[in-house]
Design an enzyme around this catalytic site. Structure first.
Site, PDB file in Angstrom:
ATOM      1  CD  GLU A 112       6.023   6.748   5.639  1.00 10.32           C
ATOM      2  OE1 GLU A 112       6.335   5.694   6.222  1.00 10.32           O
ATOM      3  OE2 GLU A 112       5.741   6.792   4.424  1.00 10.32           O
ATOM      4  CE  LYS A 149      -1.253  -0.633   5.059  1.00 11.62           C
ATOM      5  NZ  LYS A 149      -1.436  -0.805   3.581  1.00 11.62           N
ATOM      6  CG  ASN A 184      -1.483  -3.996   1.573  1.00 11.53           C
ATOM      7  OD1 ASN A 184      -1.891  -3.340   2.532  1.00 11.53           O
ATOM      8  ND2 ASN A 184      -0.779  -3.474   0.591  1.00 11.53           N
ATOM      9  CG  PHE A 205      -5.357   3.304  -4.563  1.00 14.67           C
ATOM     10  CD1 PHE A 205      -4.657   3.642  -3.405  1.00 14.67           C
ATOM     11  CD2 PHE A 205      -4.663   3.286  -5.769  1.00 14.67           C
ATOM     12  CE1 PHE A 205      -3.300   3.951  -3.444  1.00 14.67           C
ATOM     13  CE2 PHE A 205      -3.307   3.586  -5.823  1.00 14.67           C
ATOM     14  CZ  PHE A 205      -2.627   3.928  -4.656  1.00 14.67           C
ATOM     15  NE  ARG A 229       1.874  -5.186   2.116  1.00 18.11           N
ATOM     16  CZ  ARG A 229       2.413  -4.060   1.683  1.00 18.11           C
ATOM     17  NH1 ARG A 229       3.332  -4.078   0.724  1.00 18.11           N
ATOM     18  NH2 ARG A 229       2.046  -2.900   2.210  1.00 18.11           N
ATOM     19  CE1 TYR A 235      -0.259   4.558   2.850  1.00 19.55           C
ATOM     20  CE2 TYR A 235      -2.201   4.734   4.249  1.00 19.55           C
ATOM     21  CZ  TYR A 235      -1.122   4.006   3.774  1.00 19.55           C
ATOM     22  OH  TYR A 235      -0.915   2.714   4.214  1.00 19.55           O
ATOM     23  NE  ARG A 246       8.590  -1.086   0.634  1.00 19.24           N
ATOM     24  CZ  ARG A 246       7.454  -0.529   0.200  1.00 19.24           C
ATOM     25  NH1 ARG A 246       6.626   0.087   1.055  1.00 19.24           N
ATOM     26  NH2 ARG A 246       7.129  -0.589  -1.065  1.00 19.24           N
ATOM     27  CB  THR A 296       2.125  -2.987  -3.146  1.00 17.19           C
ATOM     28  OG1 THR A 296       3.296  -2.207  -2.886  1.00 17.19           O
ATOM     29  CG2 THR A 296       0.884  -2.192  -2.799  1.00 17.19           C
ATOM     30  CG  HIS A 329       2.941   2.022   5.959  1.00 16.94           C
ATOM     31  ND1 HIS A 329       2.949   2.512   4.670  1.00 16.94           N
ATOM     32  CD2 HIS A 329       3.911   2.707   6.630  1.00 16.94           C
ATOM     33  CE1 HIS A 329       3.870   3.469   4.581  1.00 16.94           C
ATOM     34  NE2 HIS A 329       4.466   3.607   5.756  1.00 16.94           N
TER      35      HIS A 329
END
Ligand code: IDP
Ligand code: MG
Length: 153
Positions: A129, A12, A115, A60, A105, A52, A88, A94, A118
């Site tokens: 995605e 990100k 964070n 948020f 993270r 998203y 993951r 998260t 993704h």
């Protein structure tokens, strides 16, 4: 081949601004995942909203779209056995304060709104995605000579 999956991973804008793209890609690459697509650039609002969509209506959501479109990101597709769970677990929870030490993270993050990464959360989300960001020849199928030393059948 055992459970080969594809996942969409995004470094990100905070990860890019902080100069962590190489560090983050390195973690996935050295774990053994294979890069099958990669693109650097700013995600536009329309694409961010599709990506998203599941979060639309949450408090948020507007901030999340602003965050992900705030500057260039590094978007990639990674492939490998159990790529969804492997990715993951490398990324971590998260909320960075809940992420296990050693995850991206936990090692680089403090707040949920910055964070860093993704990663798709299921095989179905991965397919959806990947399809939003890449198509056809942008997703080469290639065999890596070291694959048989990286995973068994
Ligand atoms: P994930 O990225 O670990 O899959 P999701 O629950 O799908 O987490 O949320 C997507 C993204 O939305 C998170 O990575 C984070 O950037 C942002 N986010 C989630 N919850 C909050 C929150 O409570 N406040 C601010 N941002 C949030
Ligand atoms: Mg998610």
């Amino acid at each position: 081949m055992a459970d080969i999956e594809r996942t969409l991973v995004i470094v990100k804008p905070d990860g890019v601004q902080r100069g962590l793209t190489g560090e983050i890609v390195n973690r996935f690459e050295r774990r053994g995942l294979k890069i099958v697509a990669m693109r650097f650039g700013t995600i536009d609002a329309a694409l961010a909203k599709k990506h998203y969509a599941e979060h639309e209506g949450k408090p948020f959501y507007a901030g999340l779209v602003d965050y992900i479109t705030s500057g260039p990101s590094l978007v990639m597709v990674l492939e490998g056995p159990k790529a969804i769970e492997i990715t993951r677990s490398t990324v971590g929870s998260t909320r960075p304060w809940e992420a296990a030490p050693g995850t991206i993270r936990a090692d680089y993050g403090l707040t949920v709104g910055r964070n860093l990464v993704h990663a798709s959360d299921s095989v179905a989300s991965g397919e959806r995605e990947v399809g939003l960001f890449f198509e056809g020849e942008e997703l080469p199928s290639w065999s890596r000579d070291t694959d048989r030393w990286v995973y068994d059948e």
